[in-house]
Scaffold this active site. Sequence first.
Site, PDB file in Angstrom:
ATOM      1  N   ASP A 110       0.811  -1.211   0.000  1.00 55.54           N
ATOM      2  CA  ASP A 110       0.000   0.000   0.000  1.00 55.54           C
ATOM      3  C   ASP A 110       0.854   1.276   0.000  1.00 55.54           C
ATOM      4  O   ASP A 110       0.678   2.139   0.838  1.00 55.54           O
ATOM      5  CB  ASP A 110      -0.908  -0.057   1.242  1.00 55.54           C
ATOM      6  CG  ASP A 110      -1.877   1.105   1.328  1.00 55.54           C
ATOM      7  OD1 ASP A 110      -2.361   1.557   0.284  1.00 55.54           O
ATOM      8  OD2 ASP A 110      -2.131   1.562   2.464  1.00 55.54           O
ATOM      9  N   GLU A 136       0.581  -1.730  14.187  1.00 54.82           N
ATOM     10  CA  GLU A 136      -0.176  -0.764  13.368  1.00 54.82           C
ATOM     11  C   GLU A 136      -1.592  -0.672  13.916  1.00 54.82           C
ATOM     12  O   GLU A 136      -2.163  -1.687  14.333  1.00 54.82           O
ATOM     13  CB  GLU A 136      -0.289  -1.222  11.904  1.00 54.82           C
ATOM     14  CG  GLU A 136       0.956  -1.088  11.081  1.00 54.82           C
ATOM     15  CD  GLU A 136       0.739  -1.474   9.606  1.00 54.82           C
ATOM     16  OE1 GLU A 136      -0.395  -1.364   9.093  1.00 54.82           O
ATOM     17  OE2 GLU A 136       1.734  -1.891   8.982  1.00 54.82           O
TER      18      GLU A 136
HETATM   19  C1  GCB Z   1      -1.527  -2.353   6.677  1.00 54.80           C
HETATM   20  C2  GCB Z   1      -0.225  -2.316   5.968  1.00 54.80           C
HETATM   21  C3  GCB Z   1       0.165  -0.922   5.542  1.00 54.80           C
HETATM   22  C4  GCB Z   1      -1.056  -0.200   4.982  1.00 54.80           C
HETATM   23  C5  GCB Z   1      -2.106  -0.097   6.079  1.00 54.80           C
HETATM   24  C6  GCB Z   1      -3.393   0.570   5.576  1.00 54.80           C
HETATM   25  O1  GCB Z   1      -1.850  -3.295   7.360  1.00 54.80           O
HETATM   26  O2  GCB Z   1       0.818  -2.905   6.704  1.00 54.80           O
HETATM   27  O3  GCB Z   1       1.188  -0.993   4.595  1.00 54.80           O
HETATM   28  O4  GCB Z   1      -0.758   1.056   4.478  1.00 54.80           O
HETATM   29  O5  GCB Z   1      -2.423  -1.388   6.526  1.00 54.80           O
HETATM   30  O6  GCB Z   1      -3.552   1.762   5.773  1.00 54.80           O
HETATM   31  O7  GCB Z   1      -4.200  -0.124   4.974  1.00 54.80           O
END
Ligand code: GCB
Length: 679
Positions: free
Chosen positions: A207, A540
């Site tokens: 992403d 995250e």
């Molecule tokens: C995630 C990914 C990250 C994305 C994020 C999102 O789990 O690790 O690369 O940008 O979600 O915002 O969807």
Amino acid sequence: MARGLAVAWAVLGPLLWGCVLALQGGMLYPRESPSRERKELDGLWSFRADFSDNRRRGFEEQWYRRPLRESGPTLDMPVPSSFNDISQDWRLRHFVGWVWYEREVILPERWTQDLSTRVVLRIGSAHAYAIVWVNGVNTLEHEGGYLPFEADISNLVQVGPLSSQLRITIAINNTLTPTTLPPGTIQYLTDTSKYPKGYFVQNTYFDFFNYAGLQRSVLLYTTPTTYIDDITVTTGVEHDSGLVNYQISVKGSNLFELEVHLLDAENKLVANGTGTQGQLKVPGASLWWPYLMHERPAYLYSLEVRLTAQMSPGPVSDFYTLPVGIRTVAVTESQFLINGKPFYFHGVNKHEDADIRGKGFDWPLLVKDFNLLRWLGANAFRTSHYPYAEEVLQMCDRYGIVVIDECPGVGLALPQFFNNVSLQNHMRVMEEVVRRDKNHPAVVMWSVANEPASHLESAGYYLKMVIAHTKALDPSRPVTFVTNSNYAADKGAPYVDVICVNSYYSWYNDFGHLELIQRQLTTQFENWRKMYQKPIIQSEYGAETIVGFHQDPPLMFTEEYQKSLLEQYHVVLDQKRRKYVVGELIWNFADFMTEQSPTRVLGNKKGVFTRQRQPKSAAFLLRERYWKIANETRVTSTAAEQVPPGLFTADQNVSGLGLMVICASREHKVEIKDFLVWK
Ligand code: GCB
């Protein structure tokens, strides 16, 4: 089983240093010294994208043989920068294939005449495959972006008709395939009622926008022909002494002597040694502490290495100075310890990303980001999802920002990506990451991947191998990967030292239902904990937020929704962080560019800062929280210097120690304004 592994690592890891896998060749950051010069090649390069149907015209016409301007029109391209957002040509924004860079350089005469000087060409990164020619001669090839590579070009500049004029041509291909890291696929669309002949798209499984080009500095540097090739430093603490173990490799001669001096921050000699390996003992050492954990964070010593070699014309010297932070890292079943004290990651995930320059390295942006991190009270970040520029890690060492160093193992989403060729490549990339970053005290853990399809059997074997390889390369640091798989299905989790979990409750799941977050997050933590008695990081969480969108009661995409979502997460994080949750990293520090899609409005907007680094409301919320946590988890200076000897095992009462530290720190409050005066 899982518990046994974690404990065994904590006890044995540092003792295994002697068994470290030897890597061929060093990748020391080029620093000036009395024996070394550097010449930066940043600035304008000539540039051309090969728009031919097969993208191979440049090779067919051998564009590297003559100045690029002679084979067709060129553009001015700034280096470092991604090429994508520089011009007004949409075809370049979305280009897939070979692009050509060229730069002419005048070398100092001494570099070409003095045969005891070695001239090296170093490319900070070229995403994703690069071929380099010097004066039309094929000199170097490298696979993989985000990591440096270099070649000794002395032979090319010092033989034949000696000339100070050098032409460097670099062809770079940004295509991602099932065996590159990150992987990707090229899809040909053959329905001629919809697509022209030969039409293809690059599919990626991550992403962020696949920016490419010479995104970090290119430079030339010199060393003597007998030179310090590599230095590896690990550190420890014994009673009140700091220990600095060093290993030095020398190339060019077997007849040499090495002297090693360790200087403190006031340039005072504190220890010295000789030979290619040894241990320096620093009584009463000042330890390297993370930002806000100690009143004197990020203390750095300088390791001065001096090589004297006997060469036929006479003695030759080489000097290299490496910044060294003395600190220990260990993991128990419920804590992450730095210098024997419980460390809580309160930080961010980042991207190398900004307007116009894309992933191009930029000093003003870097310094601004570090000022924002300090303002926020962040003490850590993960290099999501690839190794950042070396200068970023140098700043982390100097500012005390702790790093989870992630390789470009992102987008391992399809079963066919877990094959033997990819595995070999992934292990090679980890070698390059460790070789480059092993000496940074700020780096406390390696992450080998982000959100691989770790529920697959094949992924289990693959991750086991990459993690084992990384541990063999560097037994002094824990290893992880970041998962979003179900706790019961994850086949890679048994091999990590710390569980790193991503979750997006009330965003991707049950969107709009903030009231479910506490229940779902509690379940998440308790499930993982029951299955693996290992520390957990919420690696995250976050919500897409368009700056300036407001709605109360909160609705998705507004600043109020982002704040409320964070607050709900924080309730559970506060309950668990006193037990076994050892960190929280917001997704994301700043908004960043992605591929276009119906779910992305000019990129990913989960930043607490905009892409231009202005705060959204959530930044103020996070700031209050991080400074509050810093107040609770800070160690007093007296306690800080009393690092218990040896390593903790799970049997020792480390949680009791944590409590003691929290109580002690209540008397020693950190004010929010402190960040202004600490550096
Ligand atoms: C995630 C990914 C990250 C994305 C994020 C999102 O789990 O690790 O690369 O940008 O979600 O915002 O969807």
